[in-house]
Design an enzyme around this catalytic site. Structure first.
Site, PDB file in Angstrom:
ATOM      1  N   HIS A 188     105.367  61.386 -49.594  1.00 16.14           N
ATOM      2  CA  HIS A 188     104.620  61.600 -50.831  1.00 16.14           C
ATOM      3  C   HIS A 188     103.992  60.284 -51.273  1.00 16.14           C
ATOM      4  O   HIS A 188     104.661  59.245 -51.268  1.00 16.14           O
ATOM      5  CB  HIS A 188     105.547  62.106 -51.943  1.00 16.14           C
ATOM      6  CG  HIS A 188     105.617  63.594 -52.029  1.00 16.14           C
ATOM      7  ND1 HIS A 188     106.800  64.309 -51.932  1.00 16.14           N
ATOM      8  CD2 HIS A 188     104.634  64.527 -52.213  1.00 16.14           C
ATOM      9  CE1 HIS A 188     106.540  65.596 -52.060  1.00 16.14           C
ATOM     10  NE2 HIS A 188     105.248  65.756 -52.238  1.00 16.14           N
ATOM     11  N   CYS A 216     103.965  71.296 -50.567  1.00  9.19           N
ATOM     12  CA  CYS A 216     104.446  70.174 -49.762  1.00  9.19           C
ATOM     13  C   CYS A 216     105.753  70.526 -49.068  1.00  9.19           C
ATOM     14  O   CYS A 216     105.895  70.365 -47.851  1.00  9.19           O
ATOM     15  CB  CYS A 216     104.625  68.933 -50.629  1.00  9.19           C
ATOM     16  SG  CYS A 216     103.091  68.180 -51.182  1.00  9.19           S
ATOM     17  N   GLU A 268     110.640  61.772 -47.686  1.00 14.53           N
ATOM     18  CA  GLU A 268     111.385  63.022 -47.820  1.00 14.53           C
ATOM     19  C   GLU A 268     112.204  63.305 -46.564  1.00 14.53           C
ATOM     20  O   GLU A 268     111.674  63.329 -45.464  1.00 14.53           O
ATOM     21  CB  GLU A 268     110.416  64.188 -48.076  1.00 14.53           C
ATOM     22  CG  GLU A 268     109.488  63.997 -49.268  1.00 14.53           C
ATOM     23  CD  GLU A 268     110.206  64.110 -50.616  1.00 14.53           C
ATOM     24  OE1 GLU A 268     111.418  64.427 -50.609  1.00 14.53           O
ATOM     25  OE2 GLU A 268     109.557  63.881 -51.643  1.00 14.53           O
TER      26      GLU A 268
END
Length: 250
Positions: free
Chosen positions: A217, A198, A136
């Protein structure tokens, strides 16, 4: 992450890898209970030059039980990573965060104000990402419409009332994605961490840490994707991140 049904745990687990000093730091962390408010900061983090840090500490977090996942793959993977370490020059400190907005945010604040790490890497479970690890790039400030397990929604549906819409990690995830491969699992690049715990945790960490945070993730555990397998994958990925930080490991 999507909303879970059970209450989060307040349990924070701290571990270390390398030498004795980090153990003292982690004990100080465990006894640190002050949560404050940070002022407005500069959130332009396009350079890979990290702001000066005297720390060789890397903090890696996973999450506690999540919905039907009574064993959360993110935390299991982080525990396996702690057995492997990140080389002799890096103090590795691991912590479990609750799946709850405010409590996770408070713990992230403590990480940055107490441990002052070189880098914090958050690992979360992506229940829909079967057989994929997702890197991410950024955290988003607004759009948190899903209640956490405490029935809590952040004020204004955002993480930081005075914060920008998004904050980019100083780690160039696209470069990392192009340079890393892990046998037996795919790795993809993402700019949307999901607008739940998250994403919220990631944004808070980027805010408090001036961009020196990353989020990974991982998929649920399965016969082919074990905790040991994910721990090894995390080690490879984070070592590549540290190359961008200019840190050498042995």
């Amino acid at each position: 992450m999507t909303p879970e049904q059970q209450q989060p745990t307040d349990h924070i687990t701290v571990g270390r890898k390398k030498g004795a000093p980090i153990e003292d730091i982690c004990h100080r962390y465990m006894n640190y209970n002050t949560v404050g408010t940070e002022g407005q900061q500069d959130f332009t983090f396009w350079s890979t030059d990290f702001m000066e840090s005297n720390s060789s500490t890397v903090v890696v977090t996973g999450f506690g039980p999540f919905r039907q996942y009574l064993v959360n793959s993110s935390w299991e993977a982080v525990k396996e990573l702690s057995k492997r370490g990140l080389g002799n020059n890096i103090d590795l400190c691991i912590m479990q965060l609750p799946v709850a907005y405010q409590k996770a945010k408070e713990q992230v604040f403590k990480i940055w104000t107490t441990l002052q790490p070189l880098l914090t890497v958050h690992v979360g479970l992506a229940s829909a990402a079967k057989g994929l690890i997702i890197l991410e790039q950024c955290g988003k400030n607004k759009g948190y419409q899903e209640m956490d397990a405490c029935g809590f929604l952040p004020e204004g549906a955002c993480c930081m009332l005075d914060g920008p819409e998004k904050i980019e990690s100083t780690i160039n995830m696209k470069t990392l994605w192009k340079s890393i491969s892990v046998e037996g699992i795919g790795i993809i690049f993402s700019r949307d961490a999901g607008r739940y715990i998250c994403d919220y945790t990631y944004y808070a960490s980027l805010y408090y840490g001036n961009g020196r945070a990353a989020f990974i993730h991982v998929p649920p555990l399965s016969p082919s994707v074990t905790a040991d397998f994910l721990g090894k994958a995390l080690q490879s990925i984070i070592l590549e991140m540290l190359k961008q930080c200019g840190e050498e490991t042995e």
